[in-house]
Design an enzyme around this catalytic site. Structure first.
Site, PDB file in Angstrom:
ATOM      1  N   TYR A 156      40.436  41.303  26.814  1.00 22.60           N
ATOM      2  CA  TYR A 156      41.240  40.800  27.947  1.00 22.60           C
ATOM      3  C   TYR A 156      42.520  40.143  27.440  1.00 22.60           C
ATOM      4  O   TYR A 156      43.612  40.383  27.953  1.00 22.60           O
ATOM      5  CB  TYR A 156      40.396  39.809  28.746  1.00 22.60           C
ATOM      6  CG  TYR A 156      41.009  39.347  30.057  1.00 22.60           C
ATOM      7  CD1 TYR A 156      40.752  40.027  31.244  1.00 22.60           C
ATOM      8  CD2 TYR A 156      41.835  38.224  30.105  1.00 22.60           C
ATOM      9  CE1 TYR A 156      41.298  39.597  32.451  1.00 22.60           C
ATOM     10  CE2 TYR A 156      42.383  37.795  31.302  1.00 22.60           C
ATOM     11  CZ  TYR A 156      42.107  38.482  32.475  1.00 22.60           C
ATOM     12  OH  TYR A 156      42.662  38.050  33.664  1.00 22.60           O
ATOM     13  N   LYS A 160      46.336  41.420  28.179  1.00 19.97           N
ATOM     14  CA  LYS A 160      47.305  40.595  28.921  1.00 19.97           C
ATOM     15  C   LYS A 160      48.524  40.264  28.047  1.00 19.97           C
ATOM     16  O   LYS A 160      49.643  40.189  28.571  1.00 19.97           O
ATOM     17  CB  LYS A 160      46.638  39.324  29.457  1.00 19.97           C
ATOM     18  CG  LYS A 160      45.573  39.589  30.535  1.00 19.97           C
ATOM     19  CD  LYS A 160      46.136  40.261  31.776  1.00 19.97           C
ATOM     20  CE  LYS A 160      45.095  40.400  32.893  1.00 19.97           C
ATOM     21  NZ  LYS A 160      45.601  41.096  34.078  1.00 19.97           N
ATOM     22  N   ILE A 189      41.652  31.347  38.684  1.00 18.69           N
ATOM     23  CA  ILE A 189      41.812  31.371  40.139  1.00 18.69           C
ATOM     24  C   ILE A 189      40.470  31.714  40.774  1.00 18.69           C
ATOM     25  O   ILE A 189      39.750  32.600  40.277  1.00 18.69           O
ATOM     26  CB  ILE A 189      42.866  32.439  40.554  1.00 18.69           C
ATOM     27  CG1 ILE A 189      44.171  32.273  39.737  1.00 18.69           C
ATOM     28  CG2 ILE A 189      43.136  32.385  42.053  1.00 18.69           C
ATOM     29  CD1 ILE A 189      44.893  30.973  39.897  1.00 18.69           C
ATOM     30  N   THR A 191      38.406  33.615  42.650  1.00 18.41           N
ATOM     31  CA  THR A 191      38.355  34.956  43.274  1.00 18.41           C
ATOM     32  C   THR A 191      37.026  35.612  42.881  1.00 18.41           C
ATOM     33  O   THR A 191      36.327  35.122  41.982  1.00 18.41           O
ATOM     34  CB  THR A 191      39.482  35.882  42.744  1.00 18.41           C
ATOM     35  OG1 THR A 191      39.165  36.232  41.382  1.00 18.41           O
ATOM     36  CG2 THR A 191      40.851  35.253  42.832  1.00 18.41           C
TER      37      THR A 191
HETATM   38  P1  NAP Z   1      39.268  40.671  41.890  1.00 16.41           P
HETATM   39  O1  NAP Z   1      39.059  39.771  43.053  1.00 16.41           O
HETATM   40  O2  NAP Z   1      38.089  41.229  41.188  1.00 16.41           O
HETATM   41  O3  NAP Z   1      40.233  41.873  42.380  1.00 16.41           O
HETATM   42  C1  NAP Z   1      40.575  42.922  41.526  1.00 16.41           C
HETATM   43  C2  NAP Z   1      40.721  44.190  42.344  1.00 16.41           C
HETATM   44  O4  NAP Z   1      41.065  45.257  41.434  1.00 16.41           O
HETATM   45  C3  NAP Z   1      39.419  44.597  43.039  1.00 16.41           C
HETATM   46  O5  NAP Z   1      39.659  45.111  44.324  1.00 16.41           O
HETATM   47  C4  NAP Z   1      38.887  45.672  42.103  1.00 16.41           C
HETATM   48  O6  NAP Z   1      38.018  46.601  42.720  1.00 16.41           O
HETATM   49  C5  NAP Z   1      40.182  46.342  41.702  1.00 16.41           C
HETATM   50  N1  NAP Z   1      40.007  47.187  40.538  1.00 16.41           N
HETATM   51  C6  NAP Z   1      39.198  47.013  39.465  1.00 16.41           C
HETATM   52  N2  NAP Z   1      39.268  48.062  38.637  1.00 16.41           N
HETATM   53  C7  NAP Z   1      40.150  48.924  39.185  1.00 16.41           C
HETATM   54  C8  NAP Z   1      40.642  50.196  38.807  1.00 16.41           C
HETATM   55  N3  NAP Z   1      40.233  50.811  37.685  1.00 16.41           N
HETATM   56  N4  NAP Z   1      41.549  50.811  39.610  1.00 16.41           N
HETATM   57  C9  NAP Z   1      41.955  50.224  40.760  1.00 16.41           C
HETATM   58  N5  NAP Z   1      41.520  49.025  41.175  1.00 16.41           N
HETATM   59  C10 NAP Z   1      40.624  48.389  40.405  1.00 16.41           C
HETATM   60  O7  NAP Z   1      40.135  39.961  40.758  1.00 16.41           O
HETATM   61  P2  NAP Z   1      41.374  38.931  40.838  1.00 16.41           P
HETATM   62  O8  NAP Z   1      40.910  37.657  40.305  1.00 16.41           O
HETATM   63  O9  NAP Z   1      42.029  38.992  42.161  1.00 16.41           O
HETATM   64  O10 NAP Z   1      42.301  39.585  39.710  1.00 16.41           O
HETATM   65  C11 NAP Z   1      43.507  40.266  40.001  1.00 16.41           C
HETATM   66  C12 NAP Z   1      44.364  40.258  38.761  1.00 16.41           C
HETATM   67  O11 NAP Z   1      44.670  38.909  38.411  1.00 16.41           O
HETATM   68  C13 NAP Z   1      43.698  40.879  37.527  1.00 16.41           C
HETATM   69  O12 NAP Z   1      44.661  41.623  36.801  1.00 16.41           O
HETATM   70  C14 NAP Z   1      43.251  39.675  36.738  1.00 16.41           C
HETATM   71  O13 NAP Z   1      43.161  39.943  35.355  1.00 16.41           O
HETATM   72  C15 NAP Z   1      44.379  38.708  37.056  1.00 16.41           C
HETATM   73  N6  NAP Z   1      44.031  37.311  36.820  1.00 16.41           N
HETATM   74  C16 NAP Z   1      42.959  36.759  37.459  1.00 16.41           C
HETATM   75  C17 NAP Z   1      42.630  35.432  37.188  1.00 16.41           C
HETATM   76  C18 NAP Z   1      41.453  34.749  37.847  1.00 16.41           C
HETATM   77  O14 NAP Z   1      41.055  33.683  37.351  1.00 16.41           O
HETATM   78  N7  NAP Z   1      40.892  35.270  38.918  1.00 16.41           N
HETATM   79  C19 NAP Z   1      43.398  34.699  36.281  1.00 16.41           C
HETATM   80  C20 NAP Z   1      44.478  35.295  35.656  1.00 16.41           C
HETATM   81  C21 NAP Z   1      44.788  36.613  35.945  1.00 16.41           C
HETATM   82  P3  NAP Z   1      36.401  46.319  42.633  1.00 16.41           P
HETATM   83  O15 NAP Z   1      36.168  45.024  43.356  1.00 16.41           O
HETATM   84  O16 NAP Z   1      35.843  47.522  43.328  1.00 16.41           O
HETATM   85  O17 NAP Z   1      36.068  46.252  41.182  1.00 16.41           O
END
Ligand code: NAP
Length: 253
Positions: A156, A160, A189, A191
């Site tokens: 990861y 990133k 975050i 989520t």
């Molecule tokens: P999330 O709620 O799990 O949402 C991610 C979305 O991406 C889900 O709808 C997921 O579908 C979809 N996805 C996964 N694999 C995919 C693929 N191969 N093709 C298309 N869509 C796909 O996660 P989030 O926390 O909102 O994360 C969103 C972004 O923010 C990510 O890049 C993550 O690394 C980044 N981020 C998150 C955090 C945190 O703490 N949450 C912190 C820093 C950065 P499924 O649900 O069907 O898997």
């Protein structure tokens, strides 16, 4: 006039978490939203919600780790709307935690294919279209872990860091074409990603993670959406190649 009136906004991973918060926020600001995500039985319910504020918004099934699916998704945007104004490359997964020496090639490649290669494929086809238009905005969802390490998350963290590097390079390459490219670096975050990684249910681990943020709380997806709106709109017209921390102070330490 709403800030993003009639803008065509493409969002990967827009069915959940941060992507969904960004999609609803820009829809309320007048944008037409194209959500590209894995096919799921929640598509209709989510699209119905977004279409309340933005009736023309659509869903395209797309696995971002597959270049031809990205090419098809961007073709769909252009066929339906004629242009692509703003793209948020946000789809991502946390991956299975493991120490570097113990990590399997499968664990490594799964995260790299979605979190890094997926952003490259997205940018590639978005840039080809935006270059024809000679305008556009791209925002990549990186992470605080694109700037510092985190034990057990080599895949990861590497992905990133790669997203931030690619953001900088493309920003330089396309600045004279009227295309701005930036990244957002969220702290942790609240989520579904955290529940999928088992963090939300593990009280002790969750408390340790909260404690790493000087604000002593997790961020909200809506707080990341506000940063996205800034970078997507003309409010940031002289900003390109940056990686904006939205992290409750995590990286100041
Ligand atoms: P999330 O709620 O799990 O949402 C991610 C979305 O991406 C889900 O709808 C997921 O579908 C979809 N996805 C996964 N694999 C995919 C693929 N191969 N093709 C298309 N869509 C796909 O996660 P989030 O926390 O909102 O994360 C969103 C972004 O923010 C990510 O890049 C993550 O690394 C980044 N981020 C998150 C955090 C945190 O703490 N949450 C912190 C820093 C950065 P499924 O649900 O069907 O898997």
């Amino acid at each position: 006039m709403k800030k993003l009136n009639n803008k065509i906004v493409f969002i990967t991973g827009g069915l959940s978490g941060i992507g969904y918060a960004c999609a609803t926020a820009v829809a309320e600001m007048g944008a037409k939203v194209v959500i590209a995500d894995l096919a799921s039985d929640k598509v209709d319910e989510i699209m119905n919600t977004i279409q309340i504020s933005s009736p023309e918004s659509i869903f395209v099934a797309c696995n971002v780790s597959n270049a031809s699916e990205l090419s098809h998704a961007i073709d769909t945007v252009v066929e339906k709307f004629g242009s692509l104004d703003i793209a948020l490359n946000n789809a991502g997964i946390g991956g299975e935690p493991n120490k570097t020496g113990d990590m399997t090639a499968e664990q490594w490649l799964k995260v790299i294919n979605i979190n890094l290669n997926g952003v490259f494929y997205s940018m590639k086809y978005e840039l080809l279209q935006m270059q024809k238009q000679r305008k556009g905005v791209i925002v990549n969802m990186a992470s605080i872990l694109g700037k510092v390490g985190f034990s057990g998350s080599g895949h990861y963290v590497a992905a990133k860091h790669g997203v931030i590097g690619l953001t900088k390079v493309a920003a330089m390459e396309y600045a004279s074409d009227g295309i701005r490219i930036n990244a957002i670096c969220p702290g942790f975050i609240q989520t579904p990603l955290l529940s999928k990684a088992g963090i939300s249910d593990h009280t002790e681990v969750l408390a340790q993670i909260v404690n790493l943020h000087p604000m002593k709380r997790l961020g909200k997806a809506e707080e990341i959406a506000q940063a996205f709106i800034f970078l997507a709109s003309d409010d940031s017209s002289f900003v390109t190649g940056t990686a904006l921390d939205v992290d409750g102070g995590y990286l100041t330490q």
